[in-house]
Design an enzyme around this catalytic site. Structure first.
Site, short mmCIF file in Angstrom:
data_model
loop_
_atom_site.label_atom_id
_atom_site.label_comp_id
_atom_site.label_asym_id
_atom_site.label_seq_id
_atom_site.Cartn_x
_atom_site.Cartn_y
_atom_site.Cartn_z
N ARG A 1 -5.24 -8.86 -1.47
CA ARG A 1 -3.79 -8.83 -1.88
C ARG A 1 -3.48 -9.96 -3.09
NH1 ARG A 1 0.70 -7.28 0.22
NH2 ARG A 1 1.00 -6.79 -1.88
N TYR B 1 -5.34 -13.05 -0.23
CA TYR B 1 -6.19 -12.80 1.13
C TYR B 1 -6.71 -11.45 1.16
CZ TYR B 1 -1.85 -10.83 2.88
OH TYR B 1 -0.78 -9.89 3.09
N HIS C 1 6.59 -12.96 0.81
CA HIS C 1 7.61 -11.75 1.37
C HIS C 1 9.00 -12.25 1.36
CE1 HIS C 1 4.15 -9.34 3.22
NE2 HIS C 1 3.53 -10.51 3.00
N TYR D 1 -2.36 -16.84 6.96
CA TYR D 1 -1.02 -16.71 7.72
C TYR D 1 -1.05 -17.40 9.23
CZ TYR D 1 0.85 -13.17 4.57
OH TYR D 1 1.20 -12.47 3.36
N HIS E 1 1.44 -13.51 -3.01
CA HIS E 1 2.68 -13.03 -2.89
C HIS E 1 3.76 -13.52 -1.87
CE1 HIS E 1 0.39 -10.85 -0.01
NE2 HIS E 1 1.40 -10.80 0.76
FE FE2 Z 1 1.37 -10.59 3.01
#
Ligand code: FE2
Lengths: 236, 193
Positions: free
Chosen positions: A156, A146, A161, A107, A159
């Site tokens: 995770r 990640y 958001h 991110y 995905h």
């Molecule tokens: Fe996330």
């Protein structure tokens, strides 16, 4: 809207509970006392309305909105679908915001310390407004998995958001879209915290119809918000 | 009939998506709900989001939806022309603190057709919250209106205080203090609207 219209209630058979023991940070953050149901006044029946003025021309295209010196790396995808209410009616002209990791699972967020590369040409945030049929469409890069600190070897699943408003303050929804066939879903306490009957609603569908030849794979993801519920009108 | 899409947490990294101003991107809103021209009493509402161990929640976000000083919402269900959009959104900082600059809202008619006490509608989002939480901020200098408010009346008297922001007069104008306790003895009252 008619004055005697209310919205349906949050369906707790569909949503996760506030405390999911396997998702550790919920233990100190989920409210523990019972929620208090309240009737719907104008405070609940209204909500922020966002127009196209909040959306720039490239905001829906994450393969372009972060470009500095070239195209972002990764697998280009199209994510599209409809925002509907529980009666199956489209929710038109409503804001859809989205954010995600890059193809490497990193991110842009300043706290993300994952040892994976940032992509100078990928920001990872976008927004759009649904059309008259409730349809939205984003172009982006498939996000990578990640790691996170919840438990040993926690990762995770891929995905994206999503954040939606819908027509009122009570139709607000923040959720995550997943990808079909992801082996990490089985081990993810955030996904597994959702009741079994409703989990699969968060898994997008691969679509060859949405896929564009030589350009990008297509995924469809419909989102259902709470809908108006007409209550009997008391004529007097 | 389709069923509601399940909620999921905003996670730890929502900021560049939902409050992206520090990343050099325009956001849809911030903690400043008013500009200089909006009529009404200027107020600051500030407080901390606190977890069940008493620690500040530094990665949460709150949203405010409010009526203008005349009690009008900028929405077709209200139908009147409001003085402003009335929506605010801000993350909490490294001390768990949020800060809202706005005007004190007017009274809004309740579902029972009686006036409600002035209030801000609040949603709380955070990593570790699979669903957002709904609450309301009422004002300590409205004790008579609070006394007869139908929604406050649904709350045990002993917990009502968690919904009432304490007013302080400062050199910069009135400041209301409102902490959001996610758990504990002083857990804020959360609604299921
Ligand atoms: Fe996330």
């Amino acid at each position: 809207m008619k004055p005697n219209t209310e919205y349906t209630r949050r369906d707790w058979d569909s949503h996760p509970p506030y405390i999911v023991p396997d998702y550790k940070s919920t233990l100190l953050r989920g409210p523990k006392k019972p929620l208090i149901p309240i009737p719907h006044s104008l405070s609940e029946l209204t909500g922020p309305v966002f127009g196209h003025d909040k959306v720039g021309p490239l905001d829906h295209d994450l393969t372009k909105n972060g470009v500095q010196n070239g195209d972002p790396l990764g697998e280009r995808i199209i994510v599209t679908g409809r925002v509907l209410d529980e009666a199956g009616r489209p929710v038109p002209h409503t804001l859809v915001e989205l954010w995600q990791a890059n193809a490497a699972g990193r991110y842009v967020h300043r706290w993300d310390q994952h040892n994976a590369p940032l992509d100078p040409n990928f920001f990872g945030g976008g927004r759009t407004v649904t059309d008259a049929e409730g349809r939205y469409r984003f172009i982006t890069i498939k996000p990578g998995a990640y790691p996170w600190g919840n438990h040993h070897n926690a990762w995770r699943p891929n995905h994206i958001h999503f954040s939606l408003f819908g027509p009122s303050f009570v139709t607000r929804l923040v959720t995550q879209m997943y990808f079909p066939g992801d082996p990490l879903l089985e081990y993810d306490p955030i996904y597994q915290g959702i009741p079994e009957v409703s989990r699969s609603r968060l898994i997008s569908r691969f679509s060859l119809d949405v896929t564009e030849p030589m350009q990008a794979l297509g995924y469809e993801f419909d989102i259902v918000l709470r809908g108006p519920r007409a209550t009997p009108v008391d004529e007097d | 009939m389709p069923k509601q899409t399940p909620s999921q947490t905003v996670g730890p990294y929502f900021a560049y998506g939902l409050t992206p101003q520090p990343y050099g991107r325009p956001g849809i809103a911030d903690g400043r709900i008013v500009n200089e021209t909006v009529p009404g009493e200027r107020i600051i509402v500030t407080g901390r989001v606190i977890d069940g161990a008493g620690k500040p929640v530094i990665d949460s976000m709150i949203e405010i939806w409010q009526a203008d000083a005349q009690g009008r919402y900028a929405h077709p269900a209200d139908g009147r022309e409001a003085d402003f959009h009335g929506f605010g959104r801000t993350g909490t900082d490294e001390t768990g603190t949020f800060r809202i600059e706005t005007v004190k809202p007017g009274s809004v008619t309740g579902s029972d057709a009686r006036p409600q006490a002035p209030h801000l509608n609040v949603t709380v989002f955070a990593r570790g919250m699979p669903n957002h939480a709904y609450t309301r901020i009422y004002f300590s200098d409205e004790s008579a209106a609070n006394e007869s408010d139908a929604v406050l009346g649904l709350v045990d008297a002993g917990r009502r205080g968690t919904l009432i922001a304490a007013r302080q007069e400062t050199a910069g104008g009135p400041v209301y203090r409102f902490d959001i306790n996610l758990q504990g003895d002083a857990e804020t009252v959360f609604f299921d609207p």
